[in-house]
Design an enzyme around this catalytic site. Structure first.
Site, PDB file in Angstrom:
ATOM      1  CG  ASP A   1      58.569  36.214  39.265  1.00  0.00           C
ATOM      2  OD1 ASP A   1      58.374  37.250  38.588  1.00  0.00           O
ATOM      3  OD2 ASP A   1      58.317  35.071  38.839  1.00  0.00           O
TER       4      ASP A   1
ATOM      5  CD  GLU B   1      50.726  31.233  41.001  1.00  0.00           C
ATOM      6  OE1 GLU B   1      51.323  32.028  40.249  1.00  0.00           O
ATOM      7  OE2 GLU B   1      49.499  31.039  40.920  1.00  0.00           O
TER       8      GLU B   1
ATOM      9  CG  ASN C   1      45.222  37.749  46.880  1.00  0.00           C
ATOM     10  OD1 ASN C   1      45.904  38.473  46.158  1.00  0.00           O
ATOM     11  ND2 ASN C   1      43.911  37.850  46.970  1.00  0.00           N
TER      12      ASN C   1
ATOM     13  CG  ASP D   1      46.149  35.481  35.668  1.00  0.00           C
ATOM     14  OD1 ASP D   1      46.850  34.866  34.843  1.00  0.00           O
ATOM     15  OD2 ASP D   1      45.872  35.021  36.793  1.00  0.00           O
TER      16      ASP D   1
ATOM     17  CE  LYS E   1      33.553  38.071  30.092  1.00  0.00           C
ATOM     18  NZ  LYS E   1      33.011  36.891  30.724  1.00  0.00           N
TER      19      LYS E   1
ATOM     20  CG  ASP F   1      50.689  37.967  26.506  1.00  0.00           C
ATOM     21  OD1 ASP F   1      50.343  38.491  27.594  1.00  0.00           O
ATOM     22  OD2 ASP F   1      50.307  36.824  26.167  1.00  0.00           O
TER      23      ASP F   1
HETATM   24  C1  SAM Z   1      49.656  34.310  33.234  1.00  0.00           C
HETATM   25  S1  SAM Z   1      50.471  33.671  34.616  1.00  0.00           S
HETATM   26  C2  SAM Z   1      52.173  34.129  34.323  1.00  0.00           C
HETATM   27  C3  SAM Z   1      53.146  33.275  35.085  1.00  0.00           C
HETATM   28  C4  SAM Z   1      54.615  33.658  34.919  1.00  0.00           C
HETATM   29  N1  SAM Z   1      54.880  34.959  35.536  1.00  0.00           N
HETATM   30  C5  SAM Z   1      55.036  33.664  33.470  1.00  0.00           C
HETATM   31  O1  SAM Z   1      55.302  34.765  32.944  1.00  0.00           O
HETATM   32  O2  SAM Z   1      55.102  32.574  32.865  1.00  0.00           O
HETATM   33  C6  SAM Z   1      50.029  34.783  35.965  1.00  0.00           C
HETATM   34  C7  SAM Z   1      50.223  34.141  37.324  1.00  0.00           C
HETATM   35  O3  SAM Z   1      49.893  35.065  38.364  1.00  0.00           O
HETATM   36  C8  SAM Z   1      49.183  34.357  39.386  1.00  0.00           C
HETATM   37  N2  SAM Z   1      48.389  35.321  40.151  1.00  0.00           N
HETATM   38  C9  SAM Z   1      47.312  36.017  39.715  1.00  0.00           C
HETATM   39  N3  SAM Z   1      46.823  36.824  40.682  1.00  0.00           N
HETATM   40  C10 SAM Z   1      47.624  36.636  41.766  1.00  0.00           C
HETATM   41  C11 SAM Z   1      47.641  37.189  43.083  1.00  0.00           C
HETATM   42  N4  SAM Z   1      46.736  38.102  43.470  1.00  0.00           N
HETATM   43  N5  SAM Z   1      48.609  36.784  43.942  1.00  0.00           N
HETATM   44  C12 SAM Z   1      49.533  35.864  43.554  1.00  0.00           C
HETATM   45  N6  SAM Z   1      49.567  35.314  42.326  1.00  0.00           N
HETATM   46  C13 SAM Z   1      48.635  35.693  41.436  1.00  0.00           C
HETATM   47  C14 SAM Z   1      48.342  33.373  38.597  1.00  0.00           C
HETATM   48  O4  SAM Z   1      47.865  32.291  39.368  1.00  0.00           O
HETATM   49  C15 SAM Z   1      49.321  32.941  37.510  1.00  0.00           C
HETATM   50  O5  SAM Z   1      50.098  31.835  37.898  1.00  0.00           O
END
Ligand code: SAM
Length: 219
Positions: free
Chosen positions: A43, A69, A96, A122, A126, A158
């Site tokens: 995931d 994460e 990352n 995320d 922009k 979404d």
């Molecule tokens: C909007 S949240 C959604 C979390 C979960 N998947 C959910 O649906 O409830 C997106 C997650 O991706 C993580 N994230 C964003 N860019 C990332 C990256 N390059 N590597 C690892 N995690 C990342 C963010 O920190 C955040 O916790």
């Protein structure tokens, strides 16, 4: 299951910031999972990890689960809860994903990666921030190299434009084929919704979902 502490963290971090450019040290997977030679569900961007916690609970001991994460405190707390529940088929890793995915996958047993979920990434609305989105061509190529033939990628968001961009990137790779007719899936095929999914549905808002299969075998 015992309730989690809701720890406070920054809402977003910029994955292109200098401090997130170092590849993570790959764990000793033999020490991470009680049974390493079994299917792995990855995931990417797992947030607080509740989705994986429930999936790992439901599918123990036959599947392993790995959450990536970028916000370290969430990973610490998720692993603490995992330990409290005594789950030996689940691990969360601070990294990352755009920097570390390939090296992580290359150290896992060949053929173990069978399912990948990227859920509510995320959106970075922009235009100048679009490069911060997690589904970049390199990430798609890395998954293509390590997912087993017949393995699946489940995507949901979404934000329709973000879901479409993710789909376009997987569709443009020769290793992936979209399931169905190209319409958004009406239902989540997995038994557990994510936290973001629950929040979206509570607001009565739509969710855009698609599944891609790695080509190579008949399904
Ligand atoms: C909007 S949240 C959604 C979390 C979960 N998947 C959910 O649906 O409830 C997106 C997650 O991706 C993580 N994230 C964003 N860019 C990332 C990256 N390059 N590597 C690892 N995690 C990342 C963010 O920190 C955040 O916790």
């Amino acid at each position: 299951m015992r309730l989690r502490r809701k720890i406070r963290v920054r809402q977003h971090v910029n994955p292109l910031a200098q401090k997130y450019q170092n590849p993570v040290d790959c764990p000793d997977w033999e020490k991470v999972y009680a049974k390493l030679d079994q299917p792995l569900h990855l995931d990417i961007g797992c947030g607080r990890g509740k989705f994986l916690l429930e999936m790992a609970w439901l599918h123990q001991p036959n599947w392993n689960f790995l959450g990536l994460e970028i916000r370290a405190p969430l990973v610490e707390e998720a692993n603490r809860l995992r330990d409290e529940l005594g789950l030996t088929n689940l691990h969360y890793l601070f990294c990352n994903a755009n920097i570390s995915l390939r090296s992580l996958l290359s150290t896992l047993p060949a053929g173990s990666l069978q399912r990948v979920t990227i859920q509510f990434p995320d959106p970075w609305f922009k235009k100048r921030h679009a490069k911060r989105r997690i589904v970049q061509p390199q990430l798609v190529a890395d998954l293509a190299d390590y997912l087993v033939p017949g393995g699946i990628i489940f995507l949901q968001s979404d934000v329709e434009s973000v879901a479409k961009e993710m789909c376009d990137r997987f569709a443009s790779h020769p290793s992936f084929r979209r399931q169905g007719t190209g319409e958004w899936l009406a239902e989540n095929p997995l038994p557990v919704p994510t936290e973001r999914e629950i929040a979206t549905q509570k607001k009565g808002k739509p969710v855009y979902r698609a599944i891609f299969t790695k080509v190579g075998v008949e399904n």
